[in-house]
Design an enzyme around this catalytic site. Structure first.
Site, short mmCIF file in Angstrom:
data_model
loop_
_atom_site.label_atom_id
_atom_site.label_comp_id
_atom_site.label_asym_id
_atom_site.label_seq_id
_atom_site.Cartn_x
_atom_site.Cartn_y
_atom_site.Cartn_z
N VAL A 1 -48.68 -54.55 -78.43
CA VAL A 1 -47.67 -55.53 -78.84
C VAL A 1 -48.09 -56.89 -78.26
O VAL A 1 -48.22 -57.04 -77.03
CB VAL A 1 -46.27 -55.13 -78.34
N HIS B 1 -46.06 -58.61 -71.57
CA HIS B 1 -45.01 -57.79 -70.96
C HIS B 1 -45.57 -57.00 -69.80
O HIS B 1 -46.73 -56.59 -69.82
CB HIS B 1 -44.41 -56.82 -71.99
P1 5GP Z 1 -48.89 -52.36 -74.82
O1 5GP Z 1 -49.81 -51.28 -75.28
O2 5GP Z 1 -48.83 -53.51 -75.79
O3 5GP Z 1 -49.15 -52.79 -73.42
O4 5GP Z 1 -47.46 -51.69 -74.76
C1 5GP Z 1 -46.54 -51.70 -75.81
C2 5GP Z 1 -45.39 -50.78 -75.42
O5 5GP Z 1 -44.29 -51.10 -76.23
C3 5GP Z 1 -45.70 -49.29 -75.62
O6 5GP Z 1 -45.50 -48.59 -74.39
C4 5GP Z 1 -44.68 -48.87 -76.69
O7 5GP Z 1 -44.18 -47.57 -76.47
C5 5GP Z 1 -43.61 -49.93 -76.57
N1 5GP Z 1 -42.92 -50.20 -77.83
C6 5GP Z 1 -43.52 -50.43 -79.04
N2 5GP Z 1 -42.58 -50.67 -79.97
C7 5GP Z 1 -41.37 -50.60 -79.35
C8 5GP Z 1 -40.02 -50.76 -79.80
O8 5GP Z 1 -39.73 -51.00 -80.97
N3 5GP Z 1 -39.03 -50.61 -78.88
C9 5GP Z 1 -39.31 -50.34 -77.55
N4 5GP Z 1 -38.27 -50.22 -76.73
N5 5GP Z 1 -40.57 -50.20 -77.09
C10 5GP Z 1 -41.59 -50.32 -77.98
#
Ligand code: 5GP
Length: 126
Positions: free
Chosen positions: A98, A102
């Site tokens: 995403v 974060h």
């Molecule tokens: P990244 O891989 O970008 O560091 O982490 C993205 C995180 O966002 C993942 O752990 C995934 O489970 C979480 N995530 C993705 N889409 C959503 C969503 O629609 N709602 C929530 N609450 N978490 C999400």
């Protein structure tokens, strides 16, 4: 352009319901939809920034609030003493899915070593 999923959660978009656990002027924190540990919370700054590479010098104070939120959340959920891990992924090799910076705050069990990579991936960069 389609609004980012985390921007929708931040704005309380009814199409993206999320379990928001903390919100203030600087940050929004909510439960990860697919938790990787017994405790897994996402913390975003309210200012949308795509990746760590896009952080600007003027963001420094505002981003400090991500750490304050992590500290407070860990205390509220009583994982501050047992411990936890803060993770921020960047781009493809970092596993970022995403594109809105974060922190993941994960804990609730022993997390082990920071990374488990196959031997072939362990060549050092000089
Ligand atoms: P990244 O891989 O970008 O560091 O982490 C993205 C995180 O966002 C993942 O752990 C995934 O489970 C979480 N995530 C993705 N889409 C959503 C969503 O629609 N709602 C929530 N609450 N978490 C999400």
């Amino acid at each position: 352009m389609e609004k980012n999923i985390f921007a929708k959660i931040r704005d309380g978009d009814k199409d993206c319901p999320a379990d928001i656990i903390l919100k203030n002027e600087y940050i929004t924190a909510f439960k990860d939809i697919e938790p990787s540990a017994p405790f897994h919370i996402i913390i975003i700054p309210n200012k949308e920034i795509k990746t760590i590479n896009d952080i600007e010098d003027e963001d420094v104070n505002m981003l400090g609030h991500l750490f304050l939120a992590a500290r407070d959340i860990a205390k509220i959920y009583e994982i501050n003493e047992s411990g936890y891990r803060l993770i921020m992924n960047c781009n493809k090799d970092g596993g970022q899915e995403v594109f809105y910076i974060h922190f993941h705050i994960v804990g609730g069990c022993p997390l082990g070593k920071i990374l488990k990579l196959p031997k072939s991936s362990k060549k050092k960069i000089n």
